[in-house]
Design a protein around this motif. Structure first.
Motif, PDB file in Angstrom:
ATOM      1  N   GLY A 325     -48.908 -44.060  -2.065  1.00 49.84           N
ATOM      2  CA  GLY A 325     -49.749 -44.633  -2.899  1.00 49.84           C
ATOM      3  C   GLY A 325     -49.773 -44.019  -3.915  1.00 49.84           C
ATOM      4  N   ILE A 326     -48.997 -42.966  -4.463  1.00 49.64           N
ATOM      5  CA  ILE A 326     -49.429 -41.870  -5.240  1.00 49.64           C
ATOM      6  C   ILE A 326     -49.057 -42.877  -6.977  1.00 49.64           C
ATOM      7  N   ARG A 327     -47.718 -43.230  -7.092  1.00 49.39           N
ATOM      8  CA  ARG A 327     -47.443 -43.896  -8.762  1.00 49.39           C
ATOM      9  C   ARG A 327     -47.366 -44.919  -8.800  1.00 49.39           C
ATOM     10  N   TYR A 328     -47.518 -45.576  -6.906  1.00 52.64           N
ATOM     11  CA  TYR A 328     -47.906 -47.345  -7.734  1.00 52.64           C
ATOM     12  C   TYR A 328     -48.547 -48.124  -6.028  1.00 52.64           C
ATOM     13  N   GLY A 329     -49.036 -48.589  -6.468  1.00 51.35           N
ATOM     14  CA  GLY A 329     -49.621 -49.645  -4.538  1.00 51.35           C
ATOM     15  C   GLY A 329     -50.681 -48.757  -3.862  1.00 51.35           C
ATOM     16  N   LEU A 330     -50.648 -49.413  -2.713  1.00 53.98           N
ATOM     17  CA  LEU A 330     -51.650 -48.498  -1.968  1.00 53.98           C
ATOM     18  C   LEU A 330     -51.022 -47.814  -0.648  1.00 53.98           C
ATOM     19  N   GLY A 331     -52.040 -47.469   0.018  1.00 53.18           N
ATOM     20  CA  GLY A 331     -51.482 -46.084   1.067  1.00 53.18           C
ATOM     21  C   GLY A 331     -50.836 -46.609   1.814  1.00 53.18           C
ATOM     22  N   ARG A 332     -50.496 -45.765   3.083  1.00 56.60           N
ATOM     23  CA  ARG A 332     -49.900 -46.451   4.629  1.00 56.60           C
ATOM     24  C   ARG A 332     -50.160 -46.724   5.348  1.00 56.60           C
ATOM     25  N   GLU A 333     -51.844 -46.856   5.301  1.00 55.15           N
ATOM     26  CA  GLU A 333     -52.801 -47.899   5.842  1.00 55.15           C
ATOM     27  C   GLU A 333     -52.737 -49.296   6.148  1.00 55.15           C
ATOM     28  N   PHE A 335     -49.367 -51.098   6.065  1.00 52.73           N
ATOM     29  CA  PHE A 335     -48.498 -51.394   6.540  1.00 52.73           C
ATOM     30  C   PHE A 335     -48.602 -52.595   7.682  1.00 52.73           C
ATOM     31  N   ARG A 340     -45.245 -51.124  11.384  1.00 56.90           N
ATOM     32  CA  ARG A 340     -45.151 -49.548  12.336  1.00 56.90           C
ATOM     33  C   ARG A 340     -44.314 -49.316  13.088  1.00 56.90           C
ATOM     34  N   ILE A 343     -41.569 -48.668  12.020  1.00 54.98           N
ATOM     35  CA  ILE A 343     -41.148 -47.734  11.632  1.00 54.98           C
ATOM     36  C   ILE A 343     -41.197 -46.071  12.803  1.00 54.98           C
ATOM     37  N   MET A 344     -42.059 -46.499  13.132  1.00 59.70           N
ATOM     38  CA  MET A 344     -42.055 -45.412  14.202  1.00 59.70           C
ATOM     39  C   MET A 344     -40.991 -45.770  15.586  1.00 59.70           C
TER      40      MET A 344
END
Lengths: 474, 103
Positions: A325-333, A335, A340, A343-344
């Motif tokens: 979510g830093i360079r583009y888009g939103l955060g990992r919450e 997903f 999830r 990924i897990m």
């Protein structure tokens, strides 16, 4: 409808000025306006006036040496970067992500003169087999809107079946082109790993990901592949293997010298009886065309899901690590639960103490798959298999039972670890009118042979010509 | 059906932390079962004898793919373009969360 025509027919009609690109665009948008609200195939529909402007230019530019794709409306799974246009991977994690550059496959199609009309709904990040793992609401099956379109390239398949675009580019990591192709009665190709550049394609599992064509017919897929295949310096895994003239070679086959193998493990327990029957009838049809049919055994296939659901989540846990979510888009919450989980699982399989037992073991299993396919191809030239164990599920069913969702990929997950190409094409319908597909699998870089066998089959069958009632009614 | 592989709340919490995925307590509870199911599925592979089998990492058949070490201006973004999708920027930089906390 103009959109019932094959690419070769459309190219000829455009060259002879029987109709124009503008006519094609008008027809597509009319169908989209009528049908898309019922099936939700698009994430981004390019504004019609913008598209018409390009179509007018294409009509003016056309010459006898123009590409057969020149002036044809096409769609992309929303996993390909398209400069100045949203690229979402169907995930809110990429909300507002406007691409800063073009994927190679998109650039090649633009260079050929094809016209992008939309970016399509999919399972987020390619994670899914029903197109319900999307932040843009599920895609519905145009043959029965109470059922799913399949995934992950579901928007592409549903839109092509419903005549909203001439062809599309999907992405296949473990069946994502072939599964929705078979559930929507279209043709789709998972290419040999490295056949088409992955540059600019959002990665799911990098060592499995392939970029491939989806269309109404085998010959359409052959024409598209000719345009998009080939060496790209921007993708180091891309192959320098020469690109044959797939379309020209379609008829260069001697059926009596071609052996088609049926792995018995794919026709046993767990396969829907109507799908089994249709696939067996298709084998008979091929036999009547002169192909030699042979039953073979590939016991390793039983472990396909185990290998796939270790390596693909491992690679995706690494690939999706970059979304912060830093360079583009939103955060990992943002997903989804399905993403999830993947990924897990991958994080677990790669973590200290479990790496040897899981990830390394799966990579060794991968070697055994390669050997299993090598052995199979000493007994036959092409393998014939079902694509999915059952017809499209009812909407919501896979969401209620996410674990059953994983099992849908059982016949399509073993080709990606090996890298071999696989062509999915229509071979029948259930009694209730749901499409059934089959897949033809070949050795590395034998796309031409798969096209030849598939084309021969489509010359004597008309499953691929049956349209959803939805558009007949529209 | 009961899973053979079990994950405790602490296991799930630890994996979520490694994966940098924020999960609620309710989600953690569900994941205990769901992760167990997937690991049961992949555990089938333990039946396969892989003694002495080399692992396969990629299937390109290519070794050491090189390119010239040259700047490709076609693939360069100007600063404004590069920052365009970021929520927080400052003086032409991306703003990131602090990693070290202040005393």
């Amino acid at each position: 409808m103009l959109l019932d025509k094959t690419i070769a027919e459309l190219a000829k009609g455009l060259r002879n000025k029987e109709f124009t690109s503008v006519d094609l665009i008008e027809e597509c948008y009319q169908t989209i306006n009528q049908v898309n609200p019922k099936i939700n195939a698009f994430i981004t529909l390019i504004k019609k006036p913008d598209v018409l402007k390009i179509a007018l230019q294409r009509d003016a530019q056309r010459t006898s040496s123009s590409s057969p794709l020149h002036g044809l409306p096409f769609i992309l799974k929303d996993t390909y970067n398209t400069k100045g246009i949203l690229t979402s991977a169907a995930s809110h994690v990429l909300n507002g992500h406007i691409s800063q550059y073009n994927a190679t496959v998109y650039q090649k199609l633009l260079d050929a003169g094809a016209i992008l009309i939309g970016k399509m709904n999919m399972d987020a990040w390619g994670h899914g087999a029903t197109n319900e793992n999307t932040d843009y609401k599920p895609v519905k099956n145009p043959y029965d809107t109470s059922r799913v379109a399949g995934g992950s390239s579901g928007g592409n398949a549903a839109a092509i079946a419903a005549r909203m675009a001439v062809f599309g580019i999907g992405e296949d990591t473990g069946g994502s082109i072939r599964n929705p192709a078979s559930w929507n009665n279209i043709t789709g190709l998972k290419v040999t790993y490295g056949r088409v550049s992955r540059y600019g394609c959002i990665a799911y599992a990098s060592s499995f990901d392939t970029v491939g064509p989806m269309g109404k017919t085998v010959e359409d897929c052959a024409l598209v592949l000719e345009t998009i295949a080939g060496k790209d310096p921007y993708d180091a895994t891309n192959s320098p293997h020469p690109v044959p003239p797939y379309f020209e070679e379609l008829l260069n086959i001697s059926s009596k010298d071609t052996v088609i193998g049926l792995p018995k493990e794919c026709f046993s327990e767990g396969l829907d009886l109507e799908i089994k029957k249709s696939t067996e009838v298709a084998a008979k049809e091929l036999e009547s065309l002169g192909f030699r049919i042979k039953e073979i055994s590939m016991p390793m296939l039983t472990y396909g899901l185990a290998v796939y659901y270790l390596i693909a989540p491992s690679e995706t846990s690494s690939n999706l690590g970059r979304y912060d979510g830093i360079r583009y888009g939103l955060g990992r919450e943002y997903f989804t639960p399905e993403t999830r989980r993947r990924i897990m699982v991958g994080t677990y399989a790669l973590s200290a103490g479990y790496y040897d037992a899981y990830y390394k073991k799966a990579q060794q299993g991968r070697t055994l798959f390669i050997k299993e396919y090598e052995k199979a191809f000493t007994q036959c030239d092409v393998l014939l298999m079902p694509v999915t164990p059952h017809p499209p599920t009812r909407l919501g069913k896979a969401v209620d039972d996410p674990m059953q969702n994983l099992l849908i990929d059982v016949y399509t997950v073993t080709q990606n670890p090996v890298g071999v190409p696989s062509l999915a094409l229509p071979c029948g319908f259930t009694a209730t009118g749901l499409p059934i597909g089959m897949q033809l699998v070949g050795k590395m870089f034998t796309e031409s042979l798969l096209f030849q066998v598939g084309h021969a089959y489509q010359q004597v069958t008309d499953w691929h010509k049956r349209k959803p009632n939805l558009i007949e009614a529209a | 059906m009961k899973n053979k592989t079990t994950f405790s709340a602490a296991d799930v919490h630890h994996i979520a932390q490694l994966a940098n995925i924020p999960v609620t307590e309710a989600e953690e509870k569900k994941l205990e079962t769901e992760l167990g199911f997937i690991i049961d599925l992949v555990n089938q592979l333990q039946e396969v004898d892989t003694t002495g089998v080399e692992p396969t990492h990629q299937v390109t058949g290519q070794i050491n793919v090189f390119r010239e070490d040259e700047v490709d201006e076609e693939r360069m973004l100007v600063q404004e373009e590069a920052l365009r999708n970021a929520k927080n920027t400052h003086d032409g930089y991306f703003v990131v969360d602090a990693i070290f906390e202040e005393e």
